[in-house]
Design a protein around this motif. Structure first.
Motif, short mmCIF file in Angstrom:
data_model
loop_
_atom_site.label_atom_id
_atom_site.label_comp_id
_atom_site.label_asym_id
_atom_site.label_seq_id
_atom_site.Cartn_x
_atom_site.Cartn_y
_atom_site.Cartn_z
N GLU A 23 0.82 -1.20 0.00
CA GLU A 23 0.00 0.00 0.00
C GLU A 23 0.86 1.26 0.00
O GLU A 23 0.68 2.16 -0.81
N GLY A 24 1.80 1.34 0.92
CA GLY A 24 2.63 2.53 1.02
C GLY A 24 3.54 2.72 -0.17
O GLY A 24 3.89 3.84 -0.52
N ALA A 25 3.95 1.62 -0.79
CA ALA A 25 4.86 1.71 -1.92
C ALA A 25 4.16 2.07 -3.21
O ALA A 25 4.80 2.44 -4.20
N ALA A 26 2.83 1.99 -3.24
CA ALA A 26 2.08 2.28 -4.46
C ALA A 26 2.12 3.77 -4.76
O ALA A 26 2.31 4.61 -3.88
N ALA A 27 1.94 4.10 -6.03
CA ALA A 27 1.87 5.50 -6.42
C ALA A 27 0.63 6.14 -5.80
O ALA A 27 -0.42 5.49 -5.68
N PRO A 28 0.72 7.39 -5.37
CA PRO A 28 -0.44 8.02 -4.74
C PRO A 28 -1.58 8.22 -5.72
O PRO A 28 -1.37 8.60 -6.88
N ALA A 29 -2.79 7.96 -5.26
CA ALA A 29 -3.98 8.19 -6.07
C ALA A 29 -4.34 9.68 -6.03
O ALA A 29 -3.68 10.48 -5.37
N ASP A 30 -5.41 10.03 -6.72
CA ASP A 30 -5.86 11.42 -6.72
C ASP A 30 -6.09 11.88 -5.27
O ASP A 30 -6.74 11.19 -4.48
N GLY A 31 -5.56 13.04 -4.93
CA GLY A 31 -5.75 13.59 -3.60
C GLY A 31 -4.88 13.01 -2.51
O GLY A 31 -5.06 13.35 -1.34
N GLN A 32 -3.92 12.17 -2.88
CA GLN A 32 -3.06 11.54 -1.89
C GLN A 32 -1.61 12.03 -2.00
O GLN A 32 -1.16 12.49 -3.05
N LEU A 33 -0.92 11.87 -0.87
CA LEU A 33 0.52 12.08 -0.80
C LEU A 33 1.18 10.76 -0.44
O LEU A 33 0.67 10.01 0.39
N GLN A 34 2.31 10.48 -1.07
CA GLN A 34 3.15 9.37 -0.60
C GLN A 34 4.21 9.99 0.30
O GLN A 34 4.88 10.96 -0.08
N VAL A 35 4.34 9.43 1.50
CA VAL A 35 5.22 10.02 2.51
C VAL A 35 6.18 8.97 3.05
O VAL A 35 5.77 7.85 3.40
N SER A 36 7.45 9.34 3.14
CA SER A 36 8.45 8.53 3.82
C SER A 36 8.48 8.96 5.27
O SER A 36 8.80 10.11 5.59
#
Length: 322
Positions: A23-36
């Motif tokens: 889940e966390g490794a997936a590309a962010p969907a619309d309106g999402q941020l991927q955060v380390s």
């Protein structure tokens, strides 16, 4: 990529460490941020989810801080490299990387470090709405705060004192009592006969408001400790859920008010969320509010962190280091 998963409900031992976090490794969907993530917060909401509230399997962790590594479509106001924090909208925060709803994320100022931020999010926002909205504490009022040495209790105490209230705290040990006094509590008692003691130090009037995160073991005493038309705010149930209430008990105890608010209903929009964190961060800058880190655990020792939290032996905020 280290991640935690819960495959079945139960105690802290149900947290399982895995190197798989799709889940966390997936590309962010619309309106999402991927955060380390750099840190995650340990909260009683996580306990509720682990015991029964969420269907299994699920990725635990609701609160964290970290650095944006990718931005989904339709996101404004955030860029790769930004430091952000959240206390909802980032389910799965006990992981090296998480996907966070941008409308639930808060930009972190450069002068607020990650530890201070994670201690000021869930518990800071909760303390803020409880004292400014649920019961607007005014100068001269008597406020009783149970578990005054805990993470939330310490913040509630400081903010109530800032508002000009006289704070009475309850704690389970003298060591914790010293912490409550250091945060501004004028009187600190143990839990035995606390209602009578509150009456004694308030000239027989009782408390204007009680913030109770203990629950089952303190509820009956709370009704006796409140002044006429006082307000009981149940904010948690560390000792177990509050028993069913006959509303006639409230009238017989002095026309009391009883409420059980949640943080989700008090940070419904990005504007409301940020208005709260803006004021909290300003209080921290000015020295009016100090956050206390009670303990730090590596992410892989998440079970030990929650064992400490649920034992009620800790003070301040517990954090997981990534």
């Amino acid at each position: 990529m280290t991640s935690i998963i819960v495959n079945e409900h139960g105690g802290p031992e149900k947290y399982e460490v895995t190197d798989d976090s799709p889940e966390g490794a997936a590309a962010p969907a619309d309106g999402q941020l991927q955060v380390s993530l750099s840190l995650a917060g340990v909260n009683f909401l996580d306990v509720v989810q682990r015991r029964a509230a969420l269907p299994t399997p699920f990725r635990p962790g609701v609160e964290g801080v970290g650095t944006v590594t990718a931005v989904g479509a339709g996101v404004d106001g955030f860029s790769v490299g930004d430091r952000v924090g959240w206390m909802t909208g980032g389910q799965g925060s006990f992981s090296s990387t998480a996907l966070v709803r941008s409308d639930k994320a808060v930009p972190l100022p450069d002068d607020i470090d990650d530890e201070t931020a994670v201690a000021a999010l869930m518990q800071g926002i909760t303390a803020h709405y409880l004292i400014t909205d649920t019961y607007p504490v005014a100068s001269g009022e008597v406020v009783l705060i149970h578990a005054a040495a805990g993470g939330l209790g310490q913040l509630l105490t400081q903010i109530a004192v800032l508002k000009g209230a006289t704070v009475i705290g309850t704690t389970s040990t003298e060591e914790k009592a010293e912490i409550a006094r250091a945060n501004g509590a004028a009187h600190v008692f143990g839990y035995d006969d606390f209602a009578e003691k509150v009456r004694e130090v308030s000239d027989g009037e009782g408390a204007s408001v009680i913030f109770d995160g203990v629950g089952a073991t303190t509820f009956e005493g709370d009704l006796k400790a409140l002044r006429t038309r006082g307000t009981l705010v149940v904010v948690g149930n560390a000792s177990g859920p509050v028993p069913a209430v006959d509303v006639n008990t409230l009238s017989a105890s002095g026309s009391l008010f009883l409420t059980r608010p949640t943080v989700v209903d008090h940070a419904r929009t990005p504007e409301e969320l940020r208005s709260r964190t803006d004021e909290i961060f300003e209080w921290i800058r000015s020295g009016d509010l100090t956050v206390h880190i009670g303990d730090r655990f590596p992410l892989t020792e998440v079970a030990a962190a929650f064992t400490a939290l649920e034992s009620r032996a800790t003070t301040g905020k517990i954090i997981l280091e990534h």
